[in-house]
Design a protein around this motif. Structure first.
Motif, PDB file in Angstrom:
ATOM      1  N   SER A  33      -6.572  53.727  37.014  1.00 19.31           N
ATOM      2  CA  SER A  33      -5.302  52.514  36.821  1.00 19.31           C
ATOM      3  C   SER A  33      -6.118  51.338  37.102  1.00 19.31           C
ATOM      4  O   SER A  33      -7.106  50.505  37.160  1.00 19.31           O
ATOM      5  CB  SER A  33      -5.452  52.341  38.267  1.00 19.31           C
ATOM      6  N   LYS A  34      -5.281  50.388  36.716  1.00 21.25           N
ATOM      7  CA  LYS A  34      -5.889  48.930  36.833  1.00 21.25           C
ATOM      8  C   LYS A  34      -6.511  48.171  37.725  1.00 21.25           C
ATOM      9  O   LYS A  34      -6.669  48.744  38.754  1.00 21.25           O
ATOM     10  CB  LYS A  34      -4.721  47.789  36.339  1.00 21.25           C
ATOM     11  N   MET A  35      -7.108  47.125  37.448  1.00 17.78           N
ATOM     12  CA  MET A  35      -7.886  46.607  39.039  1.00 17.78           C
ATOM     13  C   MET A  35      -7.265  46.505  39.757  1.00 17.78           C
ATOM     14  O   MET A  35      -7.583  46.856  40.539  1.00 17.78           O
ATOM     15  CB  MET A  35      -8.703  45.362  38.203  1.00 17.78           C
ATOM     16  N   PHE A  36      -5.832  45.917  39.931  1.00 18.13           N
ATOM     17  CA  PHE A  36      -5.591  44.814  40.926  1.00 18.13           C
ATOM     18  C   PHE A  36      -3.612  45.943  41.859  1.00 18.13           C
ATOM     19  O   PHE A  36      -3.237  45.529  42.625  1.00 18.13           O
ATOM     20  CB  PHE A  36      -4.812  44.325  40.885  1.00 18.13           C
ATOM     21  N   CYS A  37      -3.651  46.286  40.394  1.00 20.88           N
ATOM     22  CA  CYS A  37      -2.148  47.512  40.652  1.00 20.88           C
ATOM     23  C   CYS A  37      -2.043  49.302  39.637  1.00 20.88           C
ATOM     24  O   CYS A  37      -3.791  49.012  39.739  1.00 20.88           O
ATOM     25  CB  CYS A  37      -1.065  46.331  40.073  1.00 20.88           C
ATOM     26  N   GLY A  38      -2.042  49.509  40.340  1.00 23.67           N
ATOM     27  CA  GLY A  38      -1.526  51.690  39.801  1.00 23.67           C
ATOM     28  C   GLY A  38      -1.484  51.768  38.798  1.00 23.67           C
ATOM     29  O   GLY A  38      -0.850  52.333  38.043  1.00 23.67           O
ATOM     30  N   VAL A  44      -4.201  44.603  45.436  1.00 21.21           N
ATOM     31  CA  VAL A  44      -4.976  45.301  45.565  1.00 21.21           C
ATOM     32  C   VAL A  44      -6.405  45.640  44.850  1.00 21.21           C
ATOM     33  O   VAL A  44      -5.750  46.390  43.733  1.00 21.21           O
ATOM     34  CB  VAL A  44      -4.289  46.209  46.639  1.00 21.21           C
ATOM     35  N   VAL A  45      -7.050  45.357  45.019  1.00 22.48           N
ATOM     36  CA  VAL A  45      -8.673  45.868  44.713  1.00 22.48           C
ATOM     37  C   VAL A  45      -8.824  47.538  44.211  1.00 22.48           C
ATOM     38  O   VAL A  45      -8.446  48.068  45.662  1.00 22.48           O
ATOM     39  CB  VAL A  45      -9.784  45.710  45.637  1.00 22.48           C
ATOM     40  N   ASN A  46      -9.089  48.061  43.045  1.00 20.35           N
ATOM     41  CA  ASN A  46      -9.235  49.345  43.017  1.00 20.35           C
ATOM     42  C   ASN A  46     -10.606  49.967  43.203  1.00 20.35           C
ATOM     43  O   ASN A  46     -11.644  49.084  42.959  1.00 20.35           O
ATOM     44  CB  ASN A  46      -9.251  49.186  41.445  1.00 20.35           C
TER      45      ASN A  46
END
Lengths: 498, 99
Positions: free
Chosen positions: A31-36, A62-64
């Motif tokens: 998933s991306k850095m700040f989202c799913g 939100v941070v991965n």
């Protein structure tokens, strides 16, 4: 395009190059850095977006966790210190590749800093200091419409796909690299190549330069020999293969040398590398538009990796490349010179994989440094992008070991593979490459050779067994090189009673 | 000595792509200066033992697992865009202002 370019020898005689390399690595998180949103390469446009990565009002990032973990692993593998506490920052700019009008990045608090690594060029080890490795997010992909060549200049408008926007990115920045002038470009290439191997070993990225998951920007400046004052630097972007890292750095050195030698000034600017023509051209001049007004990202809380977590991750790191090289050289029984050729030829990883498939190190080296390196060189590709891989080498060598092919025929098989003529079996079939090891066919050819060379047989019979070599040659010629030489010798010796 | 000059305000306006006339600059620059002075009062009460903060909550390490969640459809994603083409956001010429 009036600026002349110095011959590299002339440039290096008067100036010392100073390099700085910025490498961007797309992580292989799901998933991306700040989202799913997913991170698949090549998905239809705008199918991997959500309110967060589209920057819609009210959406909160939100941070991965896995991205942070990968960042720490990269930092540790580059001998960096890991921040006990660090924040994200907003890098504000107006460009439609980020729908938020800012990129979430790290500014003065990178997660990893003060590291070092080593590369080997021509048998010599160079230490490269790492300034920092920080976390950020990738941008969207723009397509420029209406211009002559798909370039931004002259375009009537642009189309943006945000699938890539928000994919975790680690930017690794070196301190200035000052090495012997004639080695600078090769060291730059070796560094990026080493990074790829390291990132692969860490399993944190696909590191596909052709797909942009590893990208290099090269900062180059020159200072007159003996001077301590740094010159004005340019930042060359779009350098997307190991070979072009070396070529682009060499080009910038010669271009800047010509500018300086004619009394001109090097402009501080972004330049674009053109793979096809082998030159860099001026992009935009750095100006006040680069005032990014960084400030701490208010929507994210600080990242404070516990020392326990950092040590846990340190324990998972693979062997350091320098230690590994020494170990492999010992295991393979290569001389220093042989190992140097392997490393300079970028053949270390292919050979490792080939040996893992059961091929002897000597045979693996022979193919990778021989046929395949030559093909890579001729086509200007990297060894890894040839389309012939360790599995192919192993399959061909297995046929050599079984006596179905000899080295000469195997070379033809590789030629066929490189030209995309199909599978190994198809190439052997269509090119008629099967080795003759059938006893009756060989005995027939031996009989013909004996009948045609009575004088040689005479010599052998009169006590000169070494003369039989001429008969083997005759048999092999008869079989158009497709005889199993060992078997021919065995059968011939039996026939001649020696 | 103002904490922000008229030139700095003009520079910021350009960075933020806000077009300001000379009159507007004359009007806004002193106001911004006052705002900065007001916010600056915070540093007067902040003693050495109070570290600067960027977040209202004293928490760290808010993270999520690396798992996928459903995305918007391209139609939803593009529904708020002023213009779209080939399932992409259509934006005006980028280099216009530099020409």
């Amino acid at each position: 395009m009036t600026a002349e370019v110095f011959a590299i020898e002339d440039a290096l005689a008067q100036y010392d190059p100073v390099l700085g390399l910025e490498v961007h690595v797309e992580l292989n998180t799901k998933s991306k850095m700040f989202c799913g949103c997913p991170t698949e390469f090549g998905a239809p446009p705008n199918t991997q977006t959500c309110p967060v990565c589209l920057g819609l009002p009210g959406a909160l990032p939100v941070v991965n966790a896995r991205a942070v973990e990968s960042a720490i692993k990269i930092g540790l593998a580059l001998n960096c210190e890991i921040a006990e506490w660090c924040r994200f920052a907003r890098k504000n700019y107006f460009y439609p590749d980020m729908p938020k009008n800012f990129q979430t990045s790290q500014y003065d608090e990178p997660i990893a800093f003060n590291g070092w690594t080593e590369v080997v060029v021509d048998g010599e080890t160079y230490r490269i200091e790492i300034e920092r490795a920080h976390m950020e997010e990738d941008t969207g992909k723009s397509t420029h419409v209406g211009g002559a060549t798909g370039r931004i200049h002259g375009a009537s408008h642009s189309l943006v796909d945000y699938n890539r926007a928000g994919i975790p990115l680690i930017e690794i920045v070196t301190k200035t690299i000052e090495v012997a002038p004639d080695k600078a470009a090769a060291v730059a290439r070796a560094y990026v190549s080493m990074l790829r191997d390291l990132l692969l070993a860490l399993d944190v990225s696909d590191v596909r330069m052709d797909q942009g998951s590893l990208r290099c920007d090269a900062n180059v400046s020159l200072k007159p020999r003996g001077s301590k004052v740094l010159g004005t630097r340019t930042e060359t972007k779009n350098v997307n293969s190991f070979r072009s890292v070396e070529r682009a750095v060499t080009y910038e050195i010669t271009r800047q040398a010509a500018v300086l030698a004619s009394g001109g000034k090097v402009l501080q600017e972004t330049r674009h590398w053109h793979e096809d023509t082998g030159v860099t051209t001026s992009g935009r001049e750095k100006s006040d538009a680069d005032d990014y007004r960084y400030f701490p990202e208010p929507d994210l809380v600080p990242v404070a990796p516990s020392r326990e977590w950092v040590e846990e991750l340190r324990a998972t790191l693979p062997e350091a490349p320098s230690t590994r090289r020494v170990r492999l050289q010992e295991e393979w029984g290569f001389t220093d010179l042989e190992m140097r050729d392997v490393i300079n030829g970028n053949a270390l990883e292919p050979i490792v994989k080939t040996v893992e498939l059961g091929v002897s190190p000597a045979a693996a080296k022979k193919w990778w440094l021989g046929e395949l390196a030559r093909a890579a060189n001729e086509s200007g590709k990297d060894l890894a992008d040839l389309g012939v891989g360790p599995v192919d080498v192993s399959n061909v060598q297995q046929r050599v070991d079984k006596g179905e092919l000899n080295d000469k025929l195997a070379r033809q098989v590789f030629d066929g593979l490189l030209k995309g003529e199909g599978s190994i079996d198809e190439i052997i079939e269509s090119r008629g490459l099967a080795l003759v090891s059938d006893d009756s066919a060989l005995i027939e050819a031996i009989d013909r050779a004996i009948a045609a060379n009575p004088d040689v047989v005479e010599k052998v019979n009169s006590g000169k067994p070494a003369a039989a070599g001429a008969l083997i040659g005759a048999v092999m010629k008869d079989l158009r090189g497709q005889g199993d030489a060992a078997k021919v010798r065995e059968l011939l010796n039996a026939k001649l009673g020696i | 000595m103002p904490s922000i000059t008229r030139e700095e305000v003009a520079h910021l306006a350009r960075l933020a792509r806000i077009e300001l006339s000379d009159e507007e600059l004359d009007h806004l620059a002193p106001q911004l200066d006052q705002i900065i002075a007001l916010v600056g009062q915070v540093s007067e009460v902040a003693a050495d033992d109070i570290p600067p903060t960027s977040h209202a909550l004293p928490i760290t390490n808010v993270m999520r697992e690396d798992v996928n969640v459903p995305c918007l459809t391209p139609e939803q994603a593009l529904s708020g865009a002023p213009a779209a083409e080939e399932q992409r956001f259509r934006v005006p010429r980028i280099l216009d202002e530099e020409a």
